[in-house]
Design a protein around this motif. Structure first.
Motif, PDB file in Angstrom:
ATOM      1  N   ASN A 182       0.567  -1.328   0.349  1.00 19.26           N
ATOM      2  CA  ASN A 182       0.453   0.260   0.281  1.00 19.26           C
ATOM      3  C   ASN A 182       0.999   1.142  -0.283  1.00 19.26           C
ATOM      4  OD1 ASN A 182      -2.918   0.341   1.672  1.00 19.26           O
ATOM      5  ND2 ASN A 182      -2.290   1.568  -0.272  1.00 19.26           N
ATOM      6  N   THR A 183       2.328   1.225   0.850  1.00 18.13           N
ATOM      7  CA  THR A 183       2.745   1.909   1.175  1.00 18.13           C
ATOM      8  C   THR A 183       3.669   2.619  -0.766  1.00 18.13           C
ATOM      9  OG1 THR A 183       3.172   2.140   3.115  1.00 18.13           O
ATOM     10  CG2 THR A 183       4.572   3.345   2.253  1.00 18.13           C
ATOM     11  N   TRP A 184       3.794   1.805  -0.872  1.00 13.04           N
ATOM     12  CA  TRP A 184       4.703   1.307  -2.217  1.00 13.04           C
ATOM     13  C   TRP A 184       3.519   1.983  -3.848  1.00 13.04           C
ATOM     14  CZ3 TRP A 184       3.584  -0.353  -7.404  1.00 13.04           C
ATOM     15  CH2 TRP A 184       4.748  -0.315  -8.463  1.00 13.04           C
ATOM     16  N   VAL A 185       2.403   1.436  -3.135  1.00 10.82           N
ATOM     17  CA  VAL A 185       1.505   2.265  -4.150  1.00 10.82           C
ATOM     18  C   VAL A 185       1.356   3.909  -4.184  1.00 10.82           C
ATOM     19  CG1 VAL A 185      -1.218   2.074  -4.886  1.00 10.82           C
ATOM     20  CG2 VAL A 185      -0.144   0.131  -4.631  1.00 10.82           C
TER      21      VAL A 185
ATOM     22  N   SER B 194      -5.434   0.987   2.642  1.00  2.00           N
ATOM     23  CA  SER B 194      -6.161  -0.542   3.620  1.00  2.00           C
ATOM     24  C   SER B 194      -6.285   0.341   5.607  1.00  2.00           C
ATOM     25  CB  SER B 194      -4.873  -1.186   3.024  1.00  2.00           C
ATOM     26  OG  SER B 194      -5.029  -2.455   4.309  1.00  2.00           O
ATOM     27  N   ALA B 195      -7.122  -0.639   5.524  1.00  3.34           N
ATOM     28  CA  ALA B 195      -7.171  -0.252   7.496  1.00  3.34           C
ATOM     29  C   ALA B 195      -6.050  -1.051   7.764  1.00  3.34           C
ATOM     30  CB  ALA B 195      -8.430  -1.602   7.762  1.00  3.34           C
ATOM     31  N   LYS B 196      -5.346  -1.524   7.671  1.00  5.47           N
ATOM     32  CA  LYS B 196      -3.677  -2.484   8.148  1.00  5.47           C
ATOM     33  C   LYS B 196      -3.145  -1.158   8.418  1.00  5.47           C
ATOM     34  CE  LYS B 196      -4.640  -6.865   8.517  1.00  5.47           C
ATOM     35  NZ  LYS B 196      -4.321  -7.143   9.392  1.00  5.47           N
ATOM     36  N   LEU B 197      -2.872  -0.724   7.495  1.00  7.84           N
ATOM     37  CA  LEU B 197      -2.224   0.879   7.809  1.00  7.84           C
ATOM     38  C   LEU B 197      -2.107   1.558   8.953  1.00  7.84           C
ATOM     39  CD1 LEU B 197      -1.651   2.229   4.122  1.00  7.84           C
ATOM     40  CD2 LEU B 197      -0.171   0.824   5.428  1.00  7.84           C
TER      41      LEU B 197
ATOM     42  N   VAL C 122       0.707   8.361   9.512  1.00  8.41           N
ATOM     43  CA  VAL C 122       0.835  10.437   8.940  1.00  8.41           C
ATOM     44  C   VAL C 122       2.117  10.834   8.099  1.00  8.41           C
ATOM     45  CG1 VAL C 122      -0.163  13.337  10.068  1.00  8.41           C
ATOM     46  CG2 VAL C 122      -1.312  10.927  10.181  1.00  8.41           C
ATOM     47  N   GLU C 123       2.891  10.921   9.230  1.00  9.16           N
ATOM     48  CA  GLU C 123       4.334  11.081   9.295  1.00  9.16           C
ATOM     49  C   GLU C 123       5.138  10.455   7.640  1.00  9.16           C
ATOM     50  OE1 GLU C 123       3.063   9.529  12.178  1.00  9.16           O
ATOM     51  OE2 GLU C 123       3.262  10.946  13.294  1.00  9.16           O
ATOM     52  N   GLN C 124       4.210   8.608   7.053  1.00  8.75           N
ATOM     53  CA  GLN C 124       4.560   8.801   5.710  1.00  8.75           C
ATOM     54  C   GLN C 124       3.889   9.404   4.705  1.00  8.75           C
ATOM     55  OE1 GLN C 124       4.654   4.536   5.096  1.00  8.75           O
ATOM     56  NE2 GLN C 124       4.235   4.117   7.423  1.00  8.75           N
ATOM     57  N   ILE C 125       3.000   9.292   4.890  1.00  3.65           N
ATOM     58  CA  ILE C 125       2.599  10.832   4.353  1.00  3.65           C
ATOM     59  C   ILE C 125       2.797  12.035   3.926  1.00  3.65           C
ATOM     60  CG2 ILE C 125       0.585  11.407   3.245  1.00  3.65           C
ATOM     61  CD1 ILE C 125      -1.333   9.217   4.730  1.00  3.65           C
ATOM     62  N   ASP C 126       3.281  12.321   5.006  1.00  4.99           N
ATOM     63  CA  ASP C 126       4.005  13.529   4.761  1.00  4.99           C
ATOM     64  C   ASP C 126       5.266  13.655   3.763  1.00  4.99           C
ATOM     65  OD1 ASP C 126       2.469  15.201   6.134  1.00  4.99           O
ATOM     66  OD2 ASP C 126       2.816  15.364   8.028  1.00  4.99           O
ATOM     67  N   ARG C 127       5.703  12.779   4.609  1.00  6.21           N
ATOM     68  CA  ARG C 127       7.284  12.351   3.517  1.00  6.21           C
ATOM     69  C   ARG C 127       6.701  11.856   2.584  1.00  6.21           C
ATOM     70  NH1 ARG C 127       9.124   7.725   2.243  1.00  6.21           N
ATOM     71  NH2 ARG C 127       7.966   6.904   3.254  1.00  6.21           N
ATOM     72  N   ILE C 128       5.813  11.588   1.580  1.00  4.83           N
ATOM     73  CA  ILE C 128       5.467  10.989   0.419  1.00  4.83           C
ATOM     74  C   ILE C 128       5.713  11.810  -0.497  1.00  4.83           C
ATOM     75  CG2 ILE C 128       4.271  10.229  -1.507  1.00  4.83           C
ATOM     76  CD1 ILE C 128       3.603   7.229   0.787  1.00  4.83           C
ATOM     77  N   ILE C 129       4.492  13.003   0.228  1.00 10.35           N
ATOM     78  CA  ILE C 129       3.916  14.150  -0.394  1.00 10.35           C
ATOM     79  C   ILE C 129       4.992  15.038  -0.470  1.00 10.35           C
ATOM     80  CG2 ILE C 129       2.808  16.834   0.301  1.00 10.35           C
ATOM     81  CD1 ILE C 129       0.605  14.720   0.956  1.00 10.35           C
TER      82      ILE C 129
END
Length: 611
Positions: A420-423, A451-454, A461-468
């Motif tokens: 999911n993170t890779w996608v 995914s609900a697992k995420l 939230v930090e992962q999403i911030d980093r990707i953005i």
């Protein structure tokens, strides 16, 4: 046509494989080790390459189009000029690889995919060394024959020298045989010798009714982390320490082998009960849990062990090793540092599930996934307003696998998080690229399912911030699709995360609305921007034309709460007209476009389609 070998000492290797990635990987490994490497994608290219220059060694894939690896090998062995060139077969673990047939048609060895770099090099070195020895022996024989003819008067001296050379040759052959059957690092038996001893044990079960044995397949957990972080010399030192500790858990009649990488095989010989094998496995796990004090580091390591019980029902030793491997992966799925006993009565579907888990774990490591993009259409303008990112698995054998087949397994095993993170990363990166093209409409959004697992990860939230941040993306262009099951699990914690995402201007969409079990009161408590109507409801509109089913009610709920509505699964012009009449905001489906590869997106945008 001239046939000749290179005059230099640089050995020439011909790789025959229809998979370009395999050619690239093998070529890179062997070129880096000083070999001259040539590549052929099919039999015709292989024939041309051989006619141009005779190679010293051939690496041959079993699964070839038109002419398979067995037939190619047989052809080479029938041709006088290539008959003596050693052929090493290449086979994926999942391939139906008949080793007996491979050796019968002239193969000398085999290498399994995925490639273990050191194993590839050692096997190639061994076969080149064996061939050099054979050529040297032929040369010596010619020289000896000449000497006998020319020096009949010195027959006694010549015979004495001949005996010395024969003895030296035997020593060389024995040394090469030892190299071919033992791991170069640990000096333990390798996979070839292990399989031979397994075969001997199986033969013994046919001859002695009281004889029984067990096989343990051991895979070191987290070894790759040590190897990557501390370097290969430390990894080699750790493997030697692990081998030494394993030997301390066994008795002299048992066999310990290094099967490749961080995998070890054990044959517990002449035991009376499976509980003995379990006790050995428990002792091994206990010993491996103790710290390894290496020359410069202290390292902690554990392992996953699969156990299979040897009996006369097995036709081939490879099947016994396969079942131990299957059990090992089951133990790894249940949590690292455990053992699992293979149950011969397992249902075939369970075996297939294990194989799928196996493949999926390797797919995550190799990033065998693709992102396809399905356009989302604004029903106000009729133009493309965004794309939904949809994952596909490019399986090396089965081809394109759709998410319905592997996502449930990924969810169950926890592999969904890295996928999911890779996608998400891939989709955001792709959008940042598209935004630099003039054909891209402004604004163009990207929609990604979470995914609900995420949401169980503390740093989501930090992962999403980093990707953005890494992709320099305006978060207002990112839409995250979340199913109703997410908000059912831990509402307080989920609510905080969703509010944090909302503060970043990220759009939140409730996916598959109407298919879950949540009450409408949940919608008031969570900051969703849009509802996505499941395609099953869109399909029923045509079946219930008078009131169009539940879709009008869903649109009304969304409008009353200030949310947009996206209808998925739109396939007909009639459905599109119905949705427009209900003031639905957005739609996607095969009427507009099926999900497409990323390289086709710009072509689609360039046509500026409008519905």
């Amino acid at each position: 046509m001239n046939y000749e070998h290179l005059d230099s000492d640089k050995k020439d290797i011909l790789i025959i494989d229809d998979m370009a990635d395999n050619l690239r990987i093998l070529s890179s490994i062997l070129t880096r080790d000083g070999y001259n490497v040539r590549k052929a994608l099919n039999w015709q290219m292989a024939l041309t390459a051989t006619q141009t220059l005779l190679p010293d060694l051939i690496l041959l894939d079993i699964m070839m189009p038109e002419v398979d690896g067995y037939e190619i090998c047989q052809t080479f062995k029938a041709w006088e000029l290539t008959a003596d060139i050693p052929v090493i077969f290449i086979s994926a673990l999942d391939d139906v690889f008949d080793k007996v047939k491979a050796f019968r048609v002239g193969g000398v060895d085999y290498i399994t995919k995925p490639f273990e770099f050191q194993e590839v090099l050692v096997r190639v070195q061994n076969q080149l060394a064996l061939r050099s020895a054979r050529l040297e022996i032929l040369k010596l024989n010619v020289e000896l024959e000449h000497r006998v003819k020319q020096r009949t008067c010195e027959l006694e001296k010549t015979l004495q020298k001949l005996q010395q050379e024969i003895t030296s040759r035997h020593k060389l052959q024995n040394k090469l045989l030892d190299i071919a059957l033992h791991d170069s690092l640990t000096r333990l038996p390798n996979r070839v010798l292990f399989i031979r001893r397994l075969e001997n044990a199986l033969n013994r079960t046919q001859q002695e009714s009281s004889y029984q044995f067990a096989v343990l397949f051991l895979d070191c957990d987290r070894f790759k982390v040590v190897n990557d972080s501390l370097g290969h010399p430390v990894g080699d030192e750790l493997l030697l320490a692990i081998a030494h500790r394993l030997q301390g858990c066994l008795i002299p009649i048992d066999t310990l082998a290094r099967l490749g990488g961080d995998e070890f095989g054990i044959i517990l010989d002449n035991i009376t009960d499976i509980n003995i094998a379990i006790k050995v496995a428990e002792r091994i796990l206990q010993q491996l849990s103790l710290a390894f004090k290496l020359s410069r580091y202290e390292v902690f390591m554990n392992a996953s062990i699969g156990i299979s019980w040897g009996n006369k029902n097995y036709d081939r030793p490879e099947y016994l090793l396969r079942d131990a491997d299957t059990a090992m992966h089951r133990s790894k799925a249940q949590g690292r540092g455990k053992y699992h006993v293979f149950n011969p009565g397992m249902h075939q579907k369970a075996i297939q599930l294990l194989e799928l888990e196996n493949d999926l774990r390797r797919a995550v490591e190799r990033q065998e996934f693709l992102v396809y993009y399905q356009p989302i259409i604004s029903l106000t303008t009729g133009k493309i307003s965004g794309f939904e990112a949809l994952v596909r698995w490019q399986h090396p054998i089965r081809g394109l696998v759709y998410p319905g087949e592997f996502i449930p397994v990924a969810e169950e095993t926890g592999l969904i998080n890295p996928i999911n993170t890779w996608v998400l990363q891939s989709a955001c990166h792709q959008l940042s690229i598209w935004q630099h093209y003039p054909v891209t409409p402004e604004p163009l959004t990207i929609s990604v399912n979470l995914s609900a697992k995420l949401f169980s990860q503390p740093n989501l939230v930090e992962q999403i911030d980093r990707i953005i941040y890494e992709n320099q993306l305006n978060p207002a262009y990112l839409e995250l699709e979340i199913t109703e099951t997410v908000i059912m699990e831990n509402t307080d914690a989920i609510k905080i995360i969703l509010q944090q995402l909302k503060q970043r201007k990220i759009k939140l969409i409730m996916d598959d609305f109407g298919t879950g079990y949540s009450s409408l009161s949940y919608l008031h408590n969570f900051p969703f921007d849009a509802l996505k109507i499941d395609q099953s409801f869109v399909k029923r509109m045509q079946e219930n034309k008078e009131n169009m089913g539940l879709v009008p009610a869903m649109v009304g709920i969304a409008n009353s709460m200030g949310m947009s509505v996206i209808a998925e699964g739109v396939e007909t012009q009639e459905q599109l007209a119905q949705l427009r009449s209900l003031n639905c905001n957005f739609a996607q489906g095969y009427l507009f476009s099926k999900p497409i590869e990323q390289q086709l997106v710009l072509k689609l945008l360039a046509t500026a389609p409008q519905w």
